[in-house]
Write an enzyme that holds these catalytic residues in place. Structure first.
Site, mmCIF file in Angstrom:
data_model
loop_
_atom_site.group_PDB
_atom_site.id
_atom_site.type_symbol
_atom_site.label_atom_id
_atom_site.label_comp_id
_atom_site.label_asym_id
_atom_site.label_seq_id
_atom_site.Cartn_x
_atom_site.Cartn_y
_atom_site.Cartn_z
ATOM 1 N N CYS A 1 -4.436 34.628 21.550
ATOM 2 C CA CYS A 1 -3.791 35.786 22.164
ATOM 3 C C CYS A 1 -3.794 36.974 21.197
ATOM 4 O O CYS A 1 -4.846 37.533 20.918
ATOM 5 C CB CYS A 1 -2.387 35.423 22.651
ATOM 6 S SG CYS A 1 -1.700 36.671 23.781
ATOM 7 N N HIS B 1 -3.360 30.666 25.889
ATOM 8 C CA HIS B 1 -2.448 29.945 24.995
ATOM 9 C C HIS B 1 -2.712 28.439 25.013
ATOM 10 O O HIS B 1 -1.997 27.688 25.688
ATOM 11 C CB HIS B 1 -0.991 30.247 25.375
ATOM 12 C CG HIS B 1 -0.530 31.583 24.904
ATOM 13 N ND1 HIS B 1 -0.056 31.813 23.637
ATOM 14 C CD2 HIS B 1 -0.532 32.788 25.520
ATOM 15 C CE1 HIS B 1 0.242 33.089 23.491
ATOM 16 N NE2 HIS B 1 -0.041 33.707 24.630
ATOM 17 N N GLU C 1 -2.028 26.282 22.876
ATOM 18 C CA GLU C 1 -0.970 25.470 22.250
ATOM 19 C C GLU C 1 0.033 24.974 23.287
ATOM 20 O O GLU C 1 0.714 23.970 23.054
ATOM 21 C CB GLU C 1 -0.258 26.268 21.147
ATOM 22 C CG GLU C 1 0.787 27.290 21.611
ATOM 23 C CD GLU C 1 0.187 28.577 22.178
ATOM 24 O OE1 GLU C 1 -1.059 28.679 22.270
ATOM 25 O OE2 GLU C 1 0.975 29.482 22.526
#
Lengths: 254, 228
Positions: free
Chosen positions: B111, B210, B212
């Site tokens: 990001c 994202h 994660e």
């Protein structure tokens, strides 16, 4: 040092891992007040955070020194007591930091314990804590109100007190015979284990400093130097970490 | 055996927890450290530090994490009204990204981190995507991720990593305008760059989404493998 630029010592800081609110977010984060990071940077170190969500100690291979940070209470099961009603333990950090502390002591990595960090030192070294100081000393003056600066001129006396140091100790060589400190704790060191107590609050004999003069640098303080302008213990850690780092390079070069 | 050490850039924000209110705090969502650990790496957090980039010598890989906007001055633009930058992170992360590229250290940008990579590579950003694209699908509402599919360039590194599951979770209002010296290898259906990489280096990958959030082992695993 031909061919090698002088690198700042890399100082690990143990971090919290818990629910936190910021900018409208509410999530689990690894985190630490910036005062610790700034204390390391101001004394010539490079700070990295070590979160407690990882089961290994291999990260110590990369560090020149480590700070065990302040935080919640340590579970008394580690010295064989039942939990006190006023206890607020941080199980994740207990597991991770006791493991990291033992590994750091095994390799003589320079280390500084702050508040909870000093208590982790004592427990890892076979010692024990008082679980709730008011039960032992009859007052709660070691715990400042949250968010206050006990050293500020207009602060209440809670959380501000003197520390007297053992003449001839390493801590006394660093800090002198006495100083005024800020306190935010309700647990305290009862038995420092293999460490030696070298500083006390003169009003109530609460242990404020522990050290091991037989190690390159192992110092614990019960107060919060990172929240003050007096960063001498961080400077001493950075210096020891630089020496340790240079020694490591010589070993590697040999 | 020592695992690869992966440094992850951290936020600095006023944060509240327990008895503490709005204390200046360095922090990183747990999802990142867990994703690195599950992929076989050891994460350390890198609070902003504008002193030097020597810390890279002790790292095997770098994650440039998400966060606030970059200061448009870094790519030669005036700040627009909705741009909110963090000078401390910019001052630390741009030099880290440039030094990592120079040293050919494996690096994953997430990001904001992808945008840091792009700016370090000489590129530029759109400061507010709804002004450019006319929709808010990349950040539908506060704390709501926009889920969509990404189209990847056949034969690219990211295509090999993602294989046939192309669903991604986005939360951003800025985006890549010019990727600089990096190659765009993934795009949303509106054409916005979603992935950039540098095929000439060991592992340089930026994703606008994202990974994660779901601890994506494909992406973090590829980083950790490159860092071994």
């Amino acid at each position: 040092m031909k061919g090698i630029s002088v690198r700042r010592p890399l100082i690990g800081l143990t971090a919290y891992e818990q629910e936190v609110q910021y900018n409208g977010n509410n999530l689990i984060a690894g985190m630490l007040p910036m005062t610790y990071v700034k204390a390391v940077q101001a004394t010539g170190g490079r700070a990295v955070l070590i979160t407690p969500d990882d089961p290994g100690t291999d990260v110590l291979d990369s560090l020149d020194g480590i700070v065990f940070s302040g935080g919640g209470d340590i579970d008394p099961k580690y010295w064989g007591e039942e939990l006190h009603p006023a206890a607020d333990v941080d199980e994740l950090r207990d597991t991770s930091e006791l493991m990291l502390m033992k590994a750091a002591l095994d390799r003589d990595l320079p280390l500084l314990g702050v508040c909870r960090g000093m208590q982790v030192m004592a427990v890892a070294a076979g010692g024990s804590l008082h679980q709730h100081l008011p039960d032992v000393i009859g007052h709660d003056r070691h715990r400042a109100a949250p968010g206050t600066d006990p050293l500020a001129a207009d602060a209440s006396a809670f959380g501000r007190h003197e520390v007297v140091l053992q003449p001839g100790s390493r801590a006394a060589a660093l800090l002198g015979p006495s100083l005024t400190v800020n306190s935010f704790h309700h647990q305290g060191v009862n038995d420092p284990g293999t460490f030696t107590a070298t500083g006390w609050c003169p009003d109530d004999e609460v242990i404020e400093i522990i050290e091991d003069p037989g190690r390159p640098f192992a110092l614990g303080v019960q107060w919060h130097p990172e929240r003050t302008g007096d960063l001498r213990v961080f400077a001493a850690l950075a210096e020891a970490a630089s020496r340790w780092s240079d020694r490591g390079r010589q070993v590697l070069a040999a | 055996m020592r695992r690869p050490i992966i440094g992850i850039t951290a936020y600095v924000e006023p944060a509240s927890w327990g008895v503490w209110q709005d204390l200046p705090t360095t922090l990183l969502p747990h999802a990142y450290t867990e994703a690195v650990m599950l992929a076989g790496g050891r994460a350390v957090l890198l609070p902003p530090d504008d002193g030097d980039t020597d810390v890279l010598r002790t790292l095997d890989g770098l994650v440039l994490a998400g966060g606030a906007d970059l200061d448009p001055a870094l790519y030669g633009a005036e700040a627009e009204p909705l741009t909110v930058a963090r000078a401390d992170r910019d001052a630390a992360e741009l030099p880290l990204a440039r030094a990592a590229l120079k040293a050919d250290l494996p690096v994953l940008g997430v990001c904001r981190g992808m945008q840091v990579l792009v700016v370090a590579a000489g590129g530029t950003l759109h400061q507010h995507l709804p002004d450019v694209l006319g929709h808010e699908k990349h950040r539908p509402a506060p704390a709501v991720y926009g889920t969509h599919d990404v189209a990847l360039t056949a034969g690219s590194r990211i295509a090999g990593i993602m294989r046939d599951d192309l669903q991604i979770d986005c939360y951003h209002h800025q985006g890549v305008a010019d990727p600089g010296s990096l190659l765009v290898t993934g795009r949303a259906e509106d054409g916005l760059p979603e992935a950039v990489e540098d095929p000439g280096r060991r592992f340089v990958l930026g994703v606008q989404w994202h990974p994660e959030l779901n601890r994506d082992k494909r992406l973090f695993g590829a980083l950790v493998d490159a860092a071994r």
